[in-house]
Design a protein around this motif. Sequence first.
Motif, short mmCIF file in Angstrom:
data_model
loop_
_atom_site.label_atom_id
_atom_site.label_comp_id
_atom_site.label_asym_id
_atom_site.label_seq_id
_atom_site.Cartn_x
_atom_site.Cartn_y
_atom_site.Cartn_z
N PRO A 21 140.84 82.77 70.43
CA PRO A 21 142.29 82.77 70.64
C PRO A 21 142.82 81.37 70.95
O PRO A 21 142.15 80.57 71.61
CB PRO A 21 142.48 83.69 71.85
N THR A 22 144.00 81.09 70.47
CA THR A 22 144.60 79.78 70.69
C THR A 22 144.96 79.54 72.15
O THR A 22 145.09 78.40 72.58
CB THR A 22 145.85 79.59 69.82
N SER A 23 145.08 80.61 72.92
CA SER A 23 145.36 80.45 74.35
C SER A 23 144.26 79.67 75.05
O SER A 23 144.51 78.97 76.03
CB SER A 23 145.55 81.81 75.02
N VAL A 24 143.03 79.73 74.52
CA VAL A 24 141.91 78.98 75.08
C VAL A 24 142.20 77.48 75.01
O VAL A 24 141.94 76.73 75.96
CB VAL A 24 140.61 79.31 74.31
N PHE A 25 142.77 77.04 73.90
CA PHE A 25 143.05 75.62 73.72
C PHE A 25 144.25 75.18 74.55
O PHE A 25 144.24 74.10 75.12
CB PHE A 25 143.28 75.31 72.24
N GLU A 26 145.27 76.03 74.59
CA GLU A 26 146.44 75.68 75.40
C GLU A 26 146.03 75.54 76.87
O GLU A 26 146.43 74.59 77.54
CB GLU A 26 147.54 76.73 75.26
N GLU A 27 145.20 76.45 77.34
CA GLU A 27 144.73 76.39 78.72
C GLU A 27 143.90 75.13 78.98
O GLU A 27 144.05 74.47 80.01
CB GLU A 27 143.90 77.63 79.05
N ALA A 28 143.03 74.79 78.05
CA ALA A 28 142.20 73.58 78.20
C ALA A 28 143.06 72.33 78.29
O ALA A 28 142.82 71.45 79.13
CB ALA A 28 141.21 73.47 77.05
N ILE A 29 144.07 72.24 77.44
CA ILE A 29 144.96 71.08 77.45
C ILE A 29 145.76 71.04 78.75
O ILE A 29 145.90 69.99 79.37
CB ILE A 29 145.86 71.08 76.21
N THR A 30 146.25 72.21 79.17
CA THR A 30 147.02 72.29 80.42
C THR A 30 146.18 71.85 81.61
O THR A 30 146.69 71.23 82.54
CB THR A 30 147.53 73.73 80.63
N LYS A 31 144.88 72.15 81.55
CA LYS A 31 143.98 71.78 82.65
C LYS A 31 143.51 70.33 82.56
O LYS A 31 142.67 69.91 83.34
CB LYS A 31 142.79 72.73 82.69
N GLY A 32 144.01 69.58 81.58
CA GLY A 32 143.72 68.16 81.53
C GLY A 32 142.89 67.67 80.36
O GLY A 32 142.67 66.48 80.24
N ARG A 33 142.44 68.54 79.50
CA ARG A 33 141.64 68.08 78.36
C ARG A 33 142.58 67.68 77.22
O ARG A 33 142.58 68.26 76.13
CB ARG A 33 140.68 69.18 77.91
N VAL A 34 143.35 66.66 77.46
CA VAL A 34 144.38 66.23 76.52
C VAL A 34 143.81 65.60 75.25
O VAL A 34 144.51 65.47 74.25
CB VAL A 34 145.39 65.27 77.18
N THR A 35 142.54 65.23 75.26
CA THR A 35 141.94 64.68 74.05
C THR A 35 141.94 65.69 72.91
O THR A 35 141.84 65.30 71.74
CB THR A 35 140.50 64.20 74.31
N MET A 36 142.07 66.96 73.21
CA MET A 36 142.14 67.99 72.17
C MET A 36 143.38 67.80 71.30
O MET A 36 143.42 68.28 70.17
CB MET A 36 142.13 69.39 72.77
N ASN A 37 144.38 67.11 71.82
CA ASN A 37 145.60 66.86 71.05
C ASN A 37 145.34 65.97 69.84
O ASN A 37 146.19 65.86 68.97
CB ASN A 37 146.68 66.24 71.93
N THR A 38 144.18 65.34 69.75
CA THR A 38 143.85 64.50 68.59
C THR A 38 143.32 65.31 67.42
O THR A 38 143.20 64.78 66.32
CB THR A 38 142.82 63.43 68.97
N LEU A 39 143.01 66.58 67.61
CA LEU A 39 142.44 67.40 66.54
C LEU A 39 143.33 67.52 65.29
O LEU A 39 142.80 67.63 64.19
CB LEU A 39 142.07 68.79 67.05
N PRO A 40 144.65 67.49 65.40
CA PRO A 40 145.44 67.57 64.17
C PRO A 40 145.15 66.47 63.17
O PRO A 40 145.44 66.61 61.98
CB PRO A 40 146.89 67.50 64.66
N ALA A 41 144.57 65.38 63.61
CA ALA A 41 144.20 64.31 62.68
C ALA A 41 143.00 64.71 61.83
O ALA A 41 142.77 64.14 60.77
CB ALA A 41 143.89 63.03 63.45
N VAL A 42 142.25 65.72 62.28
CA VAL A 42 141.04 66.16 61.60
C VAL A 42 141.26 67.48 60.85
O VAL A 42 140.79 67.66 59.73
CB VAL A 42 139.89 66.33 62.62
#
Length: 88
Positions: A21-42
């Motif tokens: 589920p995408t909620s897993v990623f939103e939660e990870a980013i909210t908790k500080g794993r902002v490097t996931m925001n670079t995935l759209p480049a891939v």
Amino acid sequence: FTASAEVAIGKATTAAHFKKPTSVFEEAITKGRVTMNTLPAVTRFTPLQGGVPIIYNGEIVGAIGVSGSMSAQQDEDIAKVAAMIKFD
């Protein structure tokens, strides 16, 4: 909003590609794993609540993405219910 269809497709694509589920990623980013925001480049990546994989016989066969409800939680709830519908 007019972009909600594209956002829903992005959520479904993300849930299918990553098999969760995408909620897993939103939660990870909210908790500080902002490097996931670079995935759209891939790859196409929409880390917003409301995308869930469709599982049949233990396999991912697709995904549901919902956007444009009154809240992110409603997007998630609708997607979860839709993913559980069984067709004969």
